[in-house]
Design a protein around this motif. Structure first.
Motif, PDB file in Angstrom:
ATOM      1  N   GLY A 114       0.957  -1.197   0.082  1.00  0.00           N
ATOM      2  CA  GLY A 114      -0.100  -0.067   0.079  1.00  0.00           C
ATOM      3  C   GLY A 114       0.751   1.320  -0.025  1.00  0.00           C
ATOM      4  N   GLU A 115       0.369   2.479   0.670  1.00  0.00           N
ATOM      5  CA  GLU A 115       0.836   3.533   0.274  1.00  0.00           C
ATOM      6  C   GLU A 115       1.449   3.957   1.831  1.00  0.00           C
ATOM      7  OE1 GLU A 115      -0.917   5.374  -3.513  1.00  0.00           O
ATOM      8  OE2 GLU A 115      -1.761   6.332  -1.699  1.00  0.00           O
ATOM      9  N   ALA A 116       0.720   4.476   2.775  1.00  0.00           N
ATOM     10  CA  ALA A 116       1.264   4.883   3.983  1.00  0.00           C
ATOM     11  C   ALA A 116      -0.040   4.588   4.911  1.00  0.00           C
ATOM     12  CB  ALA A 116       1.618   6.285   3.795  1.00  0.00           C
ATOM     13  N   PRO A 117       0.467   4.666   6.347  1.00  0.00           N
ATOM     14  CA  PRO A 117      -0.665   4.793   6.957  1.00  0.00           C
ATOM     15  C   PRO A 117      -1.497   5.782   7.185  1.00  0.00           C
ATOM     16  CG  PRO A 117       1.472   4.059   8.319  1.00  0.00           C
ATOM     17  CD  PRO A 117       1.681   4.661   6.774  1.00  0.00           C
ATOM     18  N   GLY A 118      -2.909   5.868   7.265  1.00  0.00           N
ATOM     19  CA  GLY A 118      -3.637   7.018   7.783  1.00  0.00           C
ATOM     20  C   GLY A 118      -4.015   7.008   9.300  1.00  0.00           C
ATOM     21  N   GLU A 121      -4.773   3.612  10.978  1.00  0.00           N
ATOM     22  CA  GLU A 121      -3.747   2.790  11.036  1.00  0.00           C
ATOM     23  C   GLU A 121      -2.479   3.358  11.841  1.00  0.00           C
ATOM     24  OE1 GLU A 121      -5.053   3.969   8.176  1.00  0.00           O
ATOM     25  OE2 GLU A 121      -5.805   2.279   7.533  1.00  0.00           O
ATOM     26  N   PRO A 127      -1.687  -2.191   9.013  1.00  0.00           N
ATOM     27  CA  PRO A 127      -2.068  -1.464   7.710  1.00  0.00           C
ATOM     28  C   PRO A 127      -3.756  -1.784   7.454  1.00  0.00           C
ATOM     29  CG  PRO A 127      -0.785  -3.464   7.399  1.00  0.00           C
ATOM     30  CD  PRO A 127      -0.658  -3.117   8.675  1.00  0.00           C
ATOM     31  N   PHE A 128      -4.167  -0.774   6.795  1.00  0.00           N
ATOM     32  CA  PHE A 128      -5.575  -0.767   5.996  1.00  0.00           C
ATOM     33  C   PHE A 128      -6.570  -1.427   7.242  1.00  0.00           C
ATOM     34  CE2 PHE A 128      -2.958  -1.026   1.975  1.00  0.00           C
ATOM     35  CZ  PHE A 128      -3.692  -0.232   1.351  1.00  0.00           C
ATOM     36  N   SER A 132     -10.542   2.001   3.603  1.00  0.00           N
ATOM     37  CA  SER A 132      -9.877   1.538   2.535  1.00  0.00           C
ATOM     38  C   SER A 132      -9.546  -0.040   3.018  1.00  0.00           C
ATOM     39  CB  SER A 132      -8.517   2.122   2.307  1.00  0.00           C
ATOM     40  OG  SER A 132      -8.502   3.442   2.030  1.00  0.00           O
ATOM     41  N   ASN A 158       3.067  -1.417   3.837  1.00  0.00           N
ATOM     42  CA  ASN A 158       2.923  -0.212   3.209  1.00  0.00           C
ATOM     43  C   ASN A 158       4.410   0.280   2.445  1.00  0.00           C
ATOM     44  OD1 ASN A 158       0.348   0.793   3.139  1.00  0.00           O
ATOM     45  ND2 ASN A 158       0.465   0.845   5.417  1.00  0.00           N
ATOM     46  N   HIS A 231      -5.744   1.892  -5.905  1.00  0.00           N
ATOM     47  CA  HIS A 231      -5.750   1.798  -4.594  1.00  0.00           C
ATOM     48  C   HIS A 231      -7.375   1.985  -3.945  1.00  0.00           C
ATOM     49  CE1 HIS A 231      -5.211   3.079  -0.339  1.00  0.00           C
ATOM     50  NE2 HIS A 231      -4.025   2.773  -0.476  1.00  0.00           N
TER      51      HIS A 231
HETATM   52  N1  URA Z   1      -4.024   3.435   2.729  1.00  0.00           N
HETATM   53  C1  URA Z   1      -2.685   2.628   2.542  1.00  0.00           C
HETATM   54  O1  URA Z   1      -2.124   2.849   1.525  1.00  0.00           O
HETATM   55  N2  URA Z   1      -2.237   2.166   3.327  1.00  0.00           N
HETATM   56  C2  URA Z   1      -2.940   1.708   4.687  1.00  0.00           C
HETATM   57  O2  URA Z   1      -2.235   1.301   5.565  1.00  0.00           O
HETATM   58  C3  URA Z   1      -4.058   2.627   4.790  1.00  0.00           C
HETATM   59  C4  URA Z   1      -4.460   3.331   3.963  1.00  0.00           C
END
Ligand code: URA
Length: 258
Positions: A114-118, A121, A127-128, A132, A158, A231
């Motif tokens: 994935g990208e990065a924690p929000g 998270e 993650p996730f 999402s 991520n 995503h």
């Molecule tokens: N979006 C992401 O790419 N990663 C996450 O952990 C949460 C949202």
């Protein structure tokens, strides 16, 4: 403490929210700029001020080389997690509540990047787990896979392990600095295929942007077959793209079953 009139206090709070200080994480504020490692000041004027960032002098330390050395020395996923927890050169760490390493079953044939924690998270450390994540679980559930499914597991991480403040876009230097850890993570988890979810993961693994063009086309990343996909956050905003995502999921399932 001096008392503040109601409307002033409200305006100050709104201003802080506007700046991204939208969560209360402890009863008393911490001035992170006053912590000991922020106090070190150069004794004479810095001849290369553009190379000095926060507490770390970039001229003296090469964050990518240090990340590379730390990642290479990790010979297990636990060791990699520890190496990342101990890595001090990424400023995102200072603003994050938790490091987000992974979820699912290590060794699964499918590894999702994935990208990065929000915000969710960052709070929970996985993650996730937000909106999402709920869609991601539904998507993979629809092809019989899941992060807790021992028969058809997935493994998730991520591109960045720490939340960028106020969910801002990651900076290229943050992606570059954390990339050695990501590559080592994929090597140690050793999946059959990699799912590159979203633009920032494409940027890290393929040095390309433009996920709506890249999606659905198998490529090679880190020596593994890899499938860029939109995503889930994009799919939530653009439900018409779910049709293509379904085609990508079927392509993924066929590759895993082969
Ligand atoms: N979006 C992401 O790419 N990663 C996450 O952990 C949460 C949202």
């Amino acid at each position: 403490m001096e008392s503040v009139e109601f409307h002033t206090a409200r305006a100050l709070l709104e201003w802080q929210i506007e700046l991204g200080a939208d969560e209360c994480i402890s009863d008393t504020p911490v001035d992170r700029y006053a912590l000991p490692d922020r106090l070190a000041k150069p004794s004479k004027p810095d001849p290369k001020p553009h190379l000095t960032r926060g507490p770390v002098k970039m001229a003296e330390r090469d964050p990518v080389a240090e990340a590379q050395a730390a990642a290479n020395s990790a010979d297990s996923l636990d060791a990699l997690r520890t190496a990342m927890e101990n890595f001090e050169l990424c400023d995102l760490k200072r603003g994050a509540r938790n490091m987000v390493f992974s979820d699912g079953i290590a060794g699964a044939p499918v590894m999702i990047i994935g990208e990065a924690p929000g915000r969710d998270e960052d709070r929970i450390g996985k993650p996730f787990v937000g909106a999402s994540g709920a869609l991601l679980d539904k998507m993979f559930g629809a092809i019989g896979m899941g992060r807790a499914n021992a028969d058809a597991p997935i493994y998730i991480t991520n591109t960045l392990p720490w939340r960028p403040p106020h969910n801002r876009d990651p900076k290229p230097e943050e992606i570059a600095m954390m990339k050695p850890f990501l590559l080592r993570h994929i090597a140690l988890a050793n999946p059959k295929v990699v799912v590159i979810m979203g633009n920032w993961a494409c940027q890290a693994l393929l040095a390309k942007r433009g996920i709506t063009r890249l999606r659905g086309q198998w490529v090679e990343a880190v020596g593994k077959p890899a499938l860029p996909m939109c995503h889930p956050a994009y799919l939530l905003r653009n439900p018409e793209a779910k049709r293509d995502a379904w085609a990508d999921l079927l392509s993924l399932k066929a590759a895993v079953d082969k």
